[in-house]
Design a protein around this motif. Structure first.
Motif, PDB file in Angstrom:
ATOM      1  N   ARG A   1       0.833  -1.207   0.000  1.00 14.83           N
ATOM      2  CA  ARG A   1       0.000   0.000   0.000  1.00 14.83           C
ATOM      3  C   ARG A   1       0.868   1.258   0.000  1.00 14.83           C
ATOM      4  O   ARG A   1       0.557   2.243  -0.666  1.00 14.83           O
TER       5      ARG A   1
ATOM      6  N   ALA B   1       0.864   4.059  -2.864  1.00 18.98           N
ATOM      7  CA  ALA B   1       0.567   5.449  -2.512  1.00 18.98           C
ATOM      8  C   ALA B   1       1.619   6.398  -3.083  1.00 18.98           C
ATOM      9  O   ALA B   1       1.304   7.529  -3.483  1.00 18.98           O
TER      10      ALA B   1
ATOM     11  N   THR C   1      -6.482   5.440  -6.267  1.00 18.78           N
ATOM     12  CA  THR C   1      -6.397   4.018  -5.961  1.00 18.78           C
ATOM     13  C   THR C   1      -7.752   3.519  -5.477  1.00 18.78           C
ATOM     14  O   THR C   1      -8.434   4.188  -4.704  1.00 18.78           O
TER      15      THR C   1
END
Length: 329
Positions: A291, A295, A301
């Motif tokens: 993640r 990011a 997303t």
């Protein structure tokens, strides 16, 4: 808003499934979407539980709000016949060339031409208008090749440069690139929270940006539900055998299995539970790193949950609803 949505991703990430769900999501509220397949796998037909798609646009689903989803399996040979008929008026002569194997020969020795034909058919659907001047399709979704080939597949202008620097083929490639490099197009990537898919996604995005091709968003697919809360994760990562045995005994006694320790129910379960807890915490740590890497890409997303029983038609509609709730695209 983009009108051509190209969906790519590493093999095994559910690229075709996400493309189908995206087509349903975009068709909501009375819109019309065309879902295009270019790899000849008939994955779309399987997802929508219909017969194999022919080389024609066929309605395959109704979206919420009376929207419509059409599908097309693009065949390079048939697309070349269309091209020859459109530009050179070769009707029966073109079919004769196909029988002689000339069409297959042309697309085999010139792979750049094949990509021009496949992308050109999708771009034609994006630009097509009816007699009133309205676009026939509000959106076109392309189930595109995997991440490792997506930039070369879309950058047909460079591919065709070695085939023709002038003439109809060159002009067709230029027309395709005008659509692919415009705000009308967005290339979305499907990934999993695993090291290799995340890295390939980052590499694919970097290649697209270097080629000045428009990047859309990242869809993180098959998110597995959290089993343990933060306190349980911390306890599992530092798990001691006696603590697990005590917690398991307490749980069994609460369910009415009194005397669990005395009857030997607890001991055989302690080590397997500890091992599963450790594997779970390791997976959570891996997902957190994934993640964080996603990011850093700085793109919108979206997340889709893992469907434990596989993706049927109902699951596909559920994925479409989840994408819409998250504002995708």
């Amino acid at each position: 808003m983009s009108r051509l949505h190209v969906v790519s991703g590493k093999g095994g990430t559910g690229k075709t499934t996400v493309a189908a769900a995206l087509a349903l999501a975009l068709a909501s509220e009375g819109k019309r979407t065309l879902l295009v397949e270019v790899e000849g796998r008939q994955g779309i037909a399987q997802l929508f539980e219909t017969e194999a798609l022919p080389y024609e646009e066929r309605k395959i689903a109704v979206a919420p709000g009376d929207g419509e989803v059409y599908a097309l399996a693009i065949d390079a040979e048939q697309a070349l016949l269309d091209y020859l008929h459109m530009f050179y008026k070769l009707g029966s002569a073109g079919r004769a060339l196909k029988k002689l194997g000339a069409i297959d020969f042309a697309t085999t020795i010139a792979p750049g031409l094949r990509d021009v034909l496949l992308t050109g058919k999708a771009c034609e659907a994006v630009r097509r208008k009816d007699r009133t001047g309205r676009f026939v399709y509000d959106h076109v979704v392309m189930d595109a090749p995997p991440t490792g080939r997506i930039t070369r597949f879309l950058n047909v202008n460079d591919e065709v440069a070695g085939l023709a620097r002038i003439g109809p083929i060159h002009n067709q490639a230029q027309a395709v690139m005008r659509v692919l490099k415009s705000p009308e197009t967005a290339v979305h990537f499907v990934t999993l929270l695993e090291e290799m898919p995340v890295q390939e996604t980052a590499d694919g995005i970097a290649e697209l940006r270097a080629a000045n091709l428009p990047v859309g968003g990242v869809v993180v697919n098959m998110i597995r539900p959290a089993i343990l809360d933060e306190a349980a994760v911390e306890a599992a990562s530092n798990g001691r055998r006696e603590d697990v045995a005590h917690a398991l005994t307490y749980a069994l006694e609460r369910t009415g299995s009194g005397g669990a320790r005395r009857t030997g129910l607890v001991e055989p379960l302690v080590d397997p539970l500890l091992e599963q807890a450790r594997e779970h915490t390791e997976r959570l740590a891996l997902e957190q790193r994934g993640r964080a890497d996603i990011a850093r890409l700085g793109l919108p997303t979206y997340e889709l949950q893992l469907l434990g029983d596989g993706v049927d038609l109902g699951g596909l509609y559920g994925m479409a609803r989840a994408l819409r709730k998250q504002g995708c695209p």
